[in-house]
Design a protein around this motif. Structure first.
Motif, PDB file in Angstrom:
ATOM      1  N   UNK A 122       0.701  -1.274   0.069  1.00  0.00           N
ATOM      2  CA  UNK A 122      -0.036  -0.049  -0.234  1.00  0.00           C
ATOM      3  C   UNK A 122       0.838   1.186  -0.044  1.00  0.00           C
ATOM      4  N   UNK A 123       2.173   1.112   0.323  1.00  0.00           N
ATOM      5  CA  UNK A 123       2.947   2.370   0.438  1.00  0.00           C
ATOM      6  C   UNK A 123       3.575   2.778  -0.792  1.00  0.00           C
ATOM      7  N   UNK A 124       3.088   2.300  -2.187  1.00  0.00           N
ATOM      8  CA  UNK A 124       3.538   2.467  -3.216  1.00  0.00           C
ATOM      9  C   UNK A 124       2.428   3.358  -3.873  1.00  0.00           C
ATOM     10  N   UNK A 125       2.680   4.356  -4.575  1.00  0.00           N
ATOM     11  CA  UNK A 125       1.779   5.112  -5.386  1.00  0.00           C
ATOM     12  C   UNK A 125       1.442   4.321  -6.804  1.00  0.00           C
ATOM     13  N   UNK A 126       0.692   5.084  -7.608  1.00  0.00           N
ATOM     14  CA  UNK A 126       0.187   4.204  -8.869  1.00  0.00           C
ATOM     15  C   UNK A 126       1.440   4.146  -9.761  1.00  0.00           C
ATOM     16  N   UNK A 127       2.441   5.064 -10.119  1.00  0.00           N
ATOM     17  CA  UNK A 127       3.469   4.904 -10.952  1.00  0.00           C
ATOM     18  C   UNK A 127       4.590   3.911 -10.167  1.00  0.00           C
ATOM     19  N   UNK A 128       4.749   3.952  -9.059  1.00  0.00           N
ATOM     20  CA  UNK A 128       5.782   2.857  -8.403  1.00  0.00           C
ATOM     21  C   UNK A 128       5.114   1.365  -8.487  1.00  0.00           C
ATOM     22  N   UNK A 129       3.651   1.428  -8.260  1.00  0.00           N
ATOM     23  CA  UNK A 129       2.946  -0.074  -8.464  1.00  0.00           C
ATOM     24  C   UNK A 129       3.054  -0.488  -9.672  1.00  0.00           C
ATOM     25  N   UNK A 130       2.750   0.603 -10.741  1.00  0.00           N
ATOM     26  CA  UNK A 130       2.937  -0.158 -12.061  1.00  0.00           C
ATOM     27  C   UNK A 130       4.445  -0.532 -12.679  1.00  0.00           C
TER      28      UNK A 130
END
Length: 373
Positions: A122-130
């Motif tokens: 959950x700590x990652x934002x959309x860009x990092x998750x992608x």
């Protein structure tokens, strides 16, 4: 055999499970006569050694920003490693695994160890998750072999990508239960505290434990042991919750003898994770004979199910009820001894190292046979 290890933060360190795995594996391989180089992340102002127990350490500069830290470090680390002619480049974690694009391009044998499905955190934002999801796919496509920590992860990679992986469990180093000495500095005694010892990040679920602990009537303390990073939004939330209950003790980062004593003398260890790979802190707690209460995620079930107590993930009320039940139970010393013995027999760094060396040899032989064709 000459091996490069990439993907961790810093070694030596107990900053996370990956760092412990890299250290234990590298040191054991060097003791067996192999050459192992590890590539630490380095930011301005940091001090770290160039050698540790026979392991060479290279410092790779990167940004402190969580968004750019991993991609920049991983690219530079793999770039440096490609020119040092290793037999195998071993990449740890999904983010750095993206750089197996280059190991494949330059025909260098590679192994990727998946310590958890990082894109789910959950700590990652959309860009990092992608990016992490893309890195996972890149690892599947380009790595010669992939290792995972749980049966659930192995099934995930097969169901999602049709990719077979190796299940290699982490090891465990236990010196034996320690008498209470240094824990007195925290204002606690043997069996009068509940312990949370892990990284203070959202997926570890500490906020659930703090809320559940407030609901129960007990004179026991709750000790939270984990590094506190100033300015971190989640840690601010945790500190605010902790201040609402005078029974909560924020111990900060612990190591050495205090770390051993905290495991050895707690009445209950709790890990309310939403997501795990294989929690080294839970292995350690079990290895010290602690009574353990954990969330019912699949990764926890696969560790030592008969010695664990479970609550429904994310359910504060159920966690509270389980805390009350376990705090009223007498400690079964015979079961405690069986638990310690079983953990030592089941989770071995030496066995893990042996399995990893076998995988390195398999990958090297495959490349040698391909080059001869």
């Amino acid at each position: 055999m000459k091996i490069a290890m990439i993907g961790h933060k810093q070694v030596p360190s107990r900053g996370g499970g990956i760092e412990v795995v890299v250290e234990e594996l590298a040191v054991r391989m060097v003791a067996q006569g192999h050459t192992v180089d590890i590539y630490n992340r380095w930011c301005r102002g940091m001090e770290m050694p160039k050698e540790y127990k026979g392991v060479r350490i290279y410092h790779i500069p990167t940004f402190r920003s969580s968004a750019l830290n991993v991609p920049v470090y991983s690219f530079l680390a793999v770039l440096c490693a490609l020119f040092r002619h290793y037999d195998v480049i071993h990449v740890h974690a999904e983010g750095p695994g993206a750089m197996t694009i280059f190991t494949r391009l330059f025909r260098v044998p590679s192994v990727v160890s998946i310590h958890g499905l990082d894109w789910q955190r959950s700590k990652w934002g959309r860009f990092a998750s992608r990016y992490l999801k893309w890195a996972e796919k890149a690892s599947v496509k380009n790595a010669d072999e992939i290792t995972v920590l749980s049966e659930g992860a192995r099934q995930y990679f097969f169901d999602t990508y049709g990719r077979r992986t190796h299940l290699i469990r982490n090891g465990l180093t236990i010196k034996g239960r320690q008498p209470p000495k240094r824990i007195h500095s925290l204002g606690i005694e043997r069996d009068n505290y509940i312990l949370f010892l892990a990284r203070i990040v959202p997926e570890k679920g500490l906020h659930y434990l703090l809320k559940a602990f407030r609901q129960i009537e007990t004179e026991k303390k709750l000790v939270i042991a984990g590094e506190i990073h100033p300015g971190n939004a989640y840690i601010k939330e945790i500190c605010q919750l902790a201040k609402q209950d005078p029974r909560v003790i924020m111990a900060g980062f612990v190591e050495g003898e205090l770390w051993e004593e905290l495991y050895s003398n707690c009445c209950l260890y709790v890990l309310p994770s939403e997501l795990e790979g294989m929690a080294l802190s839970l292995l350690e707690a079990l290895g010290y004979g602690s009574v353990c209460l954990v969330s019912d995620i699949e990764e926890n079930h696969g560790i030592a199910e008969e010695y664990l107590n479970f609550f429904n993930k994310g359910d504060v009320n159920h966690l509270s009820r389980q805390l009350e039940i376990l705090l009223k139970k007498e400690i079964d010393e015979e079961k405690q001894s069986q638990q310690i013995r079983w953990m030592k027999e089941t989770y071995s760094w030496d066995s893990m190292t042996k399995e990893m060396v076998r995988i390195y040899q398999k990958v090297m032989e495959r490349h040698e046979n391909t080059d001869c064709q």
